[in-house]
Design an enzyme around this catalytic site. Structure first.
Site, PDB file in Angstrom:
ATOM      1  N   ASP A   1       0.846  -1.245  -0.165  1.00 18.68           N
ATOM      2  CA  ASP A   1       0.143   0.150  -0.176  1.00 18.68           C
ATOM      3  C   ASP A   1       0.951   1.284   0.154  1.00 18.68           C
ATOM      4  OD1 ASP A   1       0.918   0.298   2.709  1.00 18.68           O
ATOM      5  OD2 ASP A   1      -1.065   0.145   3.450  1.00 18.68           O
ATOM      6  N   HIS A   2       0.235   2.432   0.190  1.00 17.11           N
ATOM      7  CA  HIS A   2       1.100   3.722   0.138  1.00 17.11           C
ATOM      8  C   HIS A   2       2.218   3.954   1.138  1.00 17.11           C
ATOM      9  CE1 HIS A   2      -2.246   4.017   2.825  1.00 17.11           C
ATOM     10  NE2 HIS A   2      -1.650   5.224   3.626  1.00 17.11           N
TER      11      HIS A   2
ATOM     12  N   CYS B   1       2.802  -3.638   4.149  1.00 14.23           N
ATOM     13  CA  CYS B   1       2.047  -2.344   4.302  1.00 14.23           C
ATOM     14  C   CYS B   1       2.830  -1.551   5.495  1.00 14.23           C
ATOM     15  CB  CYS B   1       0.712  -2.873   4.747  1.00 14.23           C
ATOM     16  SG  CYS B   1       0.598  -3.878   6.063  1.00 14.23           S
TER      17      CYS B   1
ATOM     18  N   THR C   1       2.414  -1.977   8.970  1.00 15.31           N
ATOM     19  CA  THR C   1       2.899  -2.725   9.982  1.00 15.31           C
ATOM     20  C   THR C   1       3.224  -4.553   9.382  1.00 15.31           C
ATOM     21  OG1 THR C   1       0.513  -3.361  10.232  1.00 15.31           O
ATOM     22  CG2 THR C   1       1.601  -1.781  11.803  1.00 15.31           C
TER      23      THR C   1
ATOM     24  N   GLY D   1      -2.184  -6.113   8.400  1.00 11.35           N
ATOM     25  CA  GLY D   1      -3.244  -5.878   7.689  1.00 11.35           C
ATOM     26  C   GLY D   1      -2.975  -6.744   6.440  1.00 11.35           C
TER      27      GLY D   1
ATOM     28  N   HIS E   1       8.955 -25.050   8.442  1.00 12.73           N
ATOM     29  CA  HIS E   1       7.795 -25.488   9.192  1.00 12.73           C
ATOM     30  C   HIS E   1       6.341 -25.227   8.505  1.00 12.73           C
ATOM     31  CE1 HIS E   1       9.734 -26.129  13.444  1.00 12.73           C
ATOM     32  NE2 HIS E   1      10.642 -26.092  12.439  1.00 12.73           N
TER      33      HIS E   1
ATOM     34  N   ARG F   1       6.987 -34.292   9.026  1.00 13.24           N
ATOM     35  CA  ARG F   1       5.997 -33.951   9.985  1.00 13.24           C
ATOM     36  C   ARG F   1       5.217 -32.757   9.810  1.00 13.24           C
ATOM     37  NH1 ARG F   1      10.313 -32.102  12.378  1.00 13.24           N
ATOM     38  NH2 ARG F   1      10.110 -30.148  13.723  1.00 13.24           N
ATOM     39  N   HIS F   2       5.628 -31.941   9.232  1.00 10.72           N
ATOM     40  CA  HIS F   2       4.852 -30.583   8.837  1.00 10.72           C
ATOM     41  C   HIS F   2       3.758 -30.746   7.792  1.00 10.72           C
ATOM     42  CE1 HIS F   2       7.755 -28.744  11.472  1.00 10.72           C
ATOM     43  NE2 HIS F   2       8.725 -29.289  10.506  1.00 10.72           N
TER      44      HIS F   2
ATOM     45  N   ARG G   1       0.578 -31.357   9.137  1.00 10.77           N
ATOM     46  CA  ARG G   1      -0.119 -30.160   9.806  1.00 10.77           C
ATOM     47  C   ARG G   1      -0.741 -29.071   8.866  1.00 10.77           C
ATOM     48  NH1 ARG G   1       4.934 -30.296  13.785  1.00 10.77           N
ATOM     49  NH2 ARG G   1       4.185 -32.198  15.195  1.00 10.77           N
TER      50      ARG G   1
END
Ligand code: RB5
Length: 150
Positions: free
Chosen positions: A8-9, A65, A67, A70, A98, A132-133, A136
Site C-alpha cells: 500500500d502507500h 504495508c 505494519t 493488515g 515449518h 511431520r509438517h 499439519r
C-alpha cells in the site's frame, strides 16, 4: 521463481527498494502496485497477490504495508495462501521450513530496510522441511473446510 509483490502507500518506497534489491536475482518479479504514495487500501493489493498465488500464477508473494499486519490478515483469507508476517530472519526461515509460507508479509513502518531485505533473502532461499509438517499443513486446509480431521 515467479514472485508477485504488492504494497500500500505506506510501503510504496519500501516495495520499490525490494524490487531494486531483487532486480539482479534470477527471479521473475511481478509488481502489482501500488504505484505511488497516494493513499490506498491494503486489502486490494493483498488480493492481487493472493489470487495469483492461489491460482499458481506465481510461486510466491511478498506483501508490505505499514505494519504487515493488515496484509497478513487479508492474505490468509485466501484458501491455499499461507501468509507469514516475519520480523526477523529466524522467523523467515521457520515460516518456510515449518509452514511452507508462500506469502511473506512485512512492515515498512516497523522494520528497517536493512532487516526487510535480509528477511526476504532468507525467506526466498529456505526450503520447506516437509515430513511431520505436511500433515499439519493439510489439517489447516481441512479444518478451514469444516472437516473433522482429529
Ligand atoms: C495504513 O495507514 C496502514 O494502516 C497500513 O499500511 C497497515 O499498517 C495496516 O495493517
Amino acid at each position: 521463481m515467479k514472485i508477485a509483490i504488492g504494497s500500500d502507500h505506506a510501503a510504496y518506497e519500501a516495495k520499490e527498494q525490494v524490487l531494486k534489491h531483487l532486480h539482479t536475482s534470477a527471479h521473475t518479479l511481478l509488481d502489482v502496485g501500488t504505484k505511488s504514495v497516494e493513499s490506498c487500501d491494503y486489502p486490494d493489493y493483498a488480493a492481487e497477490v493472493s489470487r495469483r498465488v492461489q491460482a499458481n500464477e506465481v510461486d510466491r508473494g511478498i506483501l508490505i504495508c505499514g505494519t504487515g499486519i493488515g496484509m497478513s490478515i487479508a492474505a490468509n483469507r485466501f484458501t491455499g495462501v499461507r501468509a507469514a508476517l516475519c520480523t526477523s530472519t529466524e522467523l523467515a526461515g521457520l515460516s518456510r521450513e515449518h509452514n511452507n509460507a508462500n506469502v511473506l508479509c512485512l512492515g515498512a513502518r516497523t522494520q528497517s530496510m536493512e532487516d526487510i531485505l535480509a528477511i526476504i533473502d532468507v525467506w526466498l532461499t529456505t526450503e520447506w522441511a516437509g515430513g511431520r509438517h505436511a500433515g499439519r499443513l493439510n489439517k489447516i486446509e481441512q479444518h478451514a473446510r469444516g472437516k473433522d480431521v482429529k
